[in-house]
Design an enzyme around this catalytic site. Structure first.
Site, short mmCIF file in Angstrom:
data_model
loop_
_atom_site.label_atom_id
_atom_site.label_comp_id
_atom_site.label_asym_id
_atom_site.label_seq_id
_atom_site.Cartn_x
_atom_site.Cartn_y
_atom_site.Cartn_z
CG ASP A 229 -2.03 1.09 0.97
OD1 ASP A 229 -1.97 1.76 0.15
OD2 ASP A 229 -3.06 0.67 1.64
C1 BGC Z 1 -4.95 3.29 -0.12
C2 BGC Z 1 -4.94 2.38 -1.18
C3 BGC Z 1 -4.81 3.20 -2.56
C4 BGC Z 1 -3.35 3.64 -2.35
C5 BGC Z 1 -3.19 4.66 -3.67
C6 BGC Z 1 -3.57 4.03 -0.04
O1 BGC Z 1 -3.63 5.19 0.84
O2 BGC Z 1 -4.96 2.66 1.34
O3 BGC Z 1 -6.34 1.80 -1.14
O4 BGC Z 1 -4.88 2.11 -3.60
O5 BGC Z 1 -3.37 4.77 -1.17
O6 BGC Z 1 -3.95 5.84 -3.77
#
Ligand code: BGC
Length: 750
Positions: A229
Site C-alpha cells: 500500500d
Molecule cells: C490506499 C489504497 C490506495 C493507495 C493509492 C492508499 O492510501 O490505502 O487503497 O490504492 O493509497 O492511492
C-alpha cells in the site's frame, strides 16, 4: 517476452530500482533495455487516473471518469455477472487510458460498522466478499488489465491504520480474514495483491512472510507481484525477503540503495531480488503485449451502465405497500440528497465524475415537489428548512425523504464515531411522519446506521453509495421500472453496542485485539439469537417467491464426497423479479465452537410471473469445515449438518439434513492430563482401559454415598472429565505412577 532472460541482462542497480515506483503512479522504466514503465491507478469503483499533465506527487486532479457504485453497494447485488461486467467496463477504461493495473477490489471484512472505509469493502462474510471480488477481478482481467486485491491482511479499521497491530488468532484469520482473499486469489488469479499498512500479530503486513509467501504463494498459488500500500514499506530488505516485490510510491532511490548494499554485503540473496524483478516484469509485459489500441472510454455509455448497475444493487429494506410509487401520485422529495446525492466516499477511491444525476432531476416526468429539509454541511436542526419540508409533505400523497451520511461522517483515514445519522435528519424524518402517513426513506450511506424511526415509516430503500448515476437508478426503483433485488451484505444491528467487536474496536494504542474471534456479523447475531434491525442477506422485492422440492443427492456422505443441493424457486407475484437464493450450512453441536450458520452458496435468478427455475448448488468439504489449528488444516467433525436455503440468514424457507463422516481421525494429545472421555474416542482404547477397571472401582464406592439419585449418569459425566493422572489420586492406591505411565504408553501405540 522472455522475462527470465531479460532479468539476467539487468544490473544489480537496475533490478533494485525496479522494486520501487518511478513516481506516485508508475513502475520504473529501464531505457537501456527498453523496459517500459507501467501506470497503475485507483480503483476500486471507477478510474482515478491522475492527469499526467500534472505534478508527480499524486495530489493533482484525476481525469474525468465514471463513478460506479461503491463496494458496499455492489456486494449487495449478490450478482456475479454484474460484478464481472463492472470489471470488464473498468478494464476497458484502463485499456483506453493506458493503465496497466487498477487498484482494487477491496475485500476487507466489515468487522465493525464504524470502519471509515466500509463503503469500499464488500461484506462481513468472507465467502460473499471473495465471490464478489473474484467476479470483478475476472471482468477487469478479461480486458488484459491487472487488478490489485487489497488490503492484505486484517486491515479492518482506519484508526492508526499505519501503526496498529491486528491481534487475531489463527483460526479466525483462516476462517474470516484470509478467507475473504483466498477464494478470489485461487479462482480469479489477480495480477497483483496489495499488502496493507497494519501489523498482523506484531509483524507488519509488508514483512509478513507467513502471509505474503507461505499462504499467498505456496498455498494459494498466487503468481503475480505483491505491491505495498502507498507508503506501507517498513524495512525494505526484510520486506523484500518476506515477499513484497514492489514498493509504491517511489522511495526516492533510498530503498533501492539499501537493496543493492544488502546484496553486496551478502545479507540478501540476489535470487530473491531476481524473483521480485521477474514477477514485476511478467505483469508489465502481460499488459504491454496485450494492449488494445482500439479501446475507447465511452463515458456516456459507461454512465448508463452505472445507472443500471446501481439499480441492481439497491436493497429494499422495508415496504408496507407504499412502493412502487404510482406515477400520478403527488410526491414530495425531501432532503438535500434528493438534489445532490452522496454517491461516493472520500479518499483514494474518490472519482472525478464527468457528470452526476440527482433523483430530483431524473424524476422530472413525475409530479414531484422538493424541499431541502436539512443542510449536509451542518448537523444542527434548521427549523426553517424543516418547516418548508413539513409543508411540502402535508400537501403530498407520499413523502420520500433522501437521508444519509454526509461526506465528513465516513472516509478513508479515520473511523466513524457512532452509527447515527446526523441529528437534523432523524429530526426531519420524525417531523415528516407526523404529517404524512406514507413516508419512504432513501438512504445514502457506506455502512449501517441506526434508525430510531424505522417503525414509523412505511418504506426504506438502502441505495448505499450508488455511484454518479444513483439519482436515475433510485427513480427507476422508486417508480417500479426496476424491481429491487439487492440483499444486505452486512447485518444492520439495532444499535452499535450490539456489534460483536464493540468492546474491543479500535483497540488500545497500537494494538487491536479481535476478541470476538470467528463470531463476526451474523455469525454472532444469529448464534446469540439477538434482535437485529435488518439481518444479513435481507432484501425485499415487488414480487414474491416460493421455494419447493428441495433435494439433496445424498443423506449420508464422507467429508471427501460432494453434495448436490437443488431447489425449485417460483415467482408467485405478478411482475418480473430477481431472487437471491442463499445457502447456509448449519453444523452440529460438536467439540468445536462454531457459529450456528455460515453462508456457503448463493445464486441470483430472474423469474417472470409464475415462472419456476431449479437452482443447483454443489458443496465440497470446505463448506462444512472449520480450520483446525492442531491439524493445520480444514477439518470436518462427524455429525448431522443442516443445509438451509433462504432469503436472508433469518428467513430460511427450506432445510434438510445430511450426515457427514469425517475421514480424518483426530486423536487427542496423550499425556497425564488427557481425560477418559477423550481417550475413549480412540478406537480400541476401551479394551486397554478395561484392564484397569479394578483401579476405577473406587468410583463405584462413591455412588450412593456422595452422589445421591441418578448416580449412573453422574458417574459417567464425572468420569468423562477425569484426567489420567486421576487414576493415582482417586484409584484407591491400586495404581502407581509407573503403572499409569505404562498405560499411557500403551494408549499411544494404539
Ligand atoms: C490506499 C489504497 C490506495 C493507495 C493509492 C492508499 O492510501 O490505502 O487503497 O490504492 O493509497 O492511492
Amino acid at each position: 517476452m522472455d522475462v527470465k532472460a531479460l532479468v539476467a541482462k539487468m544490473t544489480l542497480e537496475e533490478k533494485a530500482g525496479l522494486c520501487s515506483g518511478q513516481d506516485f503512479w508508475h513502475t520504473k522504466a529501464v531505457e537501456r533495455l527498453q523496459i517500459p514503465a507501467m501506470m497503475v491507478s485507483d480503483g476500486p469503483h471507477g478510474l482515478r487516473k491522475q492527469d499526467e499533465s500534472g505534478d508527480h506527487l499524486g495530489i493533482n486532479d484525476s481525469i474525468k471518469a465514471v463513478c460506479f457504485p461503491a463496494g458496499c453497494a455492489t456486494a449487495s447485488s449478490f450478482d456475479r455477472e454484474l460484478l464481472y461486467k463492472i470489471g470488464e467496463t473498468l478494464g476497458n477504461e484502463c485499456q483506453a487510458e493506458g493503465v496497466g493495473v487498477i487498484l482494487g477490489p477491496a475485500v476487507n471484512i466489515k468487522r465493525s460498522p464504524l470502519c471509515g472505509r466500509n463503503f469500499e469493502y464488500f461484506s462481513e462474510d468472507p465467502y460473499l466478499a471473495s465471490e464478489i471480488a473474484a467476479s470483478q477481478i475476472k471482468g477487469v482481467q478479461s480486458r488484459q488489465v491487472g487488478t490489485s486485491i487489497k488490503h492484505f491482511l486484517a486491515n479492518n479499521q482506519e484508526h492508526r491504520r499505519m501503526s496498529s497491530s491486528s491481534e487475531v488468532d489463527e483460526r479466525t484469520l483462516r476462517e474470516i480474514y484470509l478467507s475473504a482473499f483466498e477464494g478470489a486469489v485461487t479462482q480469479a488469479k489477480p495480477w497483483t495483491v496489495m499488502c496493507s499498512y497494519n501489523k498482523i500479530n506484531g509483524t507488519y503486513a509488508a514483512e509478513n512472510k507467513t502471509y505474503l509467501t507461505e499462504v499467498l504463494r505456496d498455498e494459494w498459488g498466487f503468481d503475480g507481484f505483491v505491491v505495498s500500500d502507498w507508503g506501507a514499506v517498513n524495512d525494505r530488505v526484510p520486506d523484500l525477503e518476506a515477499g513484497l516485490d514492489l514498493e509504491m510510491p517511489t522511495s526516492f532511490g533510498l530503498n533501492d540503495k539499501k537493496i543493492v548494499e544488502a546484496v553486496k554485503a551478502g545479507t540478501l540473496s540476489e535470487e530473491v531480488l531476481d524473483k521480485a524483478a521477474e514477477r514485476i516484469l511478467n505483469i508489465v509485459y502481460r499488459f504491454e503485449e496485450n494492449r488494445d489500441t482500439t479501446a475507447v472510454f465511452d463515458r456516456e455509455a459507461d454512465h448508463e451502465f452505472a445507472r443500471k448497475a446501481a439499480s441492481e444493487c439497491m436493497v429494499l429494506l422495508k415496504n408496507e405497500g407504499v412502493l412502487p410509487l404510482a406515477k400520478e401520485k403527488k410526491a414530495a422529495f425531501l432532503g438535500a440528497f434528493a438534489e445532490k446525492p452522496r454517491y461516493q466516499g472520500g479518499g483514494s477511491s474518490h472519482i472525478n465524475s464527468f457528470k452526476t444525476e440527482s433523483a430530483l432531476e431524473m424524476a422530472a416526468e413525475y409530479p414531484v415537489v422538493y424541499a431541502k429539509g436539512y443542510d449536509t454541511k451542518e448537523d444542527k436542526i434548521d427549523e426553517k428548512l424543516v418547516a418548508e419540508a413539513v409543508n411540502a409533505a402535508r400537501e403530498a400523497e407520499v413523502a420520500v425523504i433522501f437521508a444519509g451520511l454526509p461526506d465528513a461522517f465516513e472516509s478513508e483515514g479515520y473511523d466513524r464515531q457512532h452509527m447515527r445519522l446526523p441529528e437534523c435528519q432523524n429530526h426531519l424524518i420524525q417531523e415528516i411522519c407526523k404529517v404524512n402517513e406514507n413516508v419512504v426513506v432513501v438512504l445514502h450511506n457506506g455502512s449501517p446506521v441506526e434508525m430510531p424511526w424505522a417503525d414509523q415509516v412505511k418504506g426504506i430503500l438502502e441505495v448505499y453509495l450508488g455511484g454518479q448515476a444513483v439519482g436515475g437508478a433510485t427513480v427507476d426503483v422508486l417508480y417500479g421500472k426496476v424491481n429491487p433485488s439487492g440483499h444486505l451484505a452486512e447485518t444492520f444491528p439495532v444499535k452499535l453496542q450490539d456489534n460483536p467487536s464493540y468492546l474491543s474496536y479500535v483497540g488500545e494504542g497500537n494494538k487491536v485485539e479481535y476478541r470476538e474471534g470467528v463470531f463476526v456479523g451474523y455469525r454472532y447475531y444469529d448464534t446469540k439469537e439477538m434482535d437485529v434491525l435488518f439481518p444479513f442477506g435481507h432484501g425485499l422485492s415487488y414480487t414474491t417467491f416460493a421455494y419447493s422440492n428441495m433435494k439433496l443427492d445424498k443423506t449420508e456422505m464422507d467429508d471427501t464426497d460432494t453434495l448436490t443441493v437443488q431447489v425449485d424457486v417460483t415467482n408467485t407475484g405478478d411482475c418480473f423479479g430477481k431472487e437471491v437464493v442463499q445457502l447456509y450450512v448449519m453444523p452440529p453441536k460438536g467439540n468445536v465452537i462454531r457459529p450456528v450458520k455460515e453462508l456457503k452458496g448463493f445464486e441470483k435468478i430472474g423469474l417472470e410471473p409464475k415462472e419456476t427455475k431449479t437452482v443447483t448448488f454443489t458443496l465440497e468439504k470446505r463448506a462444512f469445515a472449520y480450520y483446525d489449528t492442531d491439524l493445520q488444516a480444514w477439518n470436518v467433525e462427524s455429525g448431522s449438518y443442516q443445509i438451509a436455503l433462504g432469503q436472508s440468514s433469518r428467513t430460511i424457507l427450506a432445510k434438510q439434513k445430511v450426515e457427514i463422516r469425517s475421514t480424518t481421525e483426530k486423536r487427542p494429545e496423550l499425556n497425564m492430563d488427557t481425560t477418559f472421555g477423550d481417550i475413549m474416542e480412540i478406537p480400541r482404547a476401551k479394551e486397554v482401559m478395561a484392564e484397569f477397571a479394578g483401579a476405577l472401582s473406587i468410583f463405584g464406592q462413591m455412588e450412593g454415598d456422595t452422589l445421591g439419585e441418578g448416580t449412573g449418569d453422574m458417574m459417567e459425566a464425572m468420569m468423562r472429565y477425569m484426567p489420567l493422572r486421576g487414576l493415582i489420586a482417586f484409584g484407591g492406591g491400586k495404581l502407581t505412577f509407573e503403572d499409569t505411565e505404562k498405560l499411557l504408553e500403551r494408549l499411544k501405540k494404539l
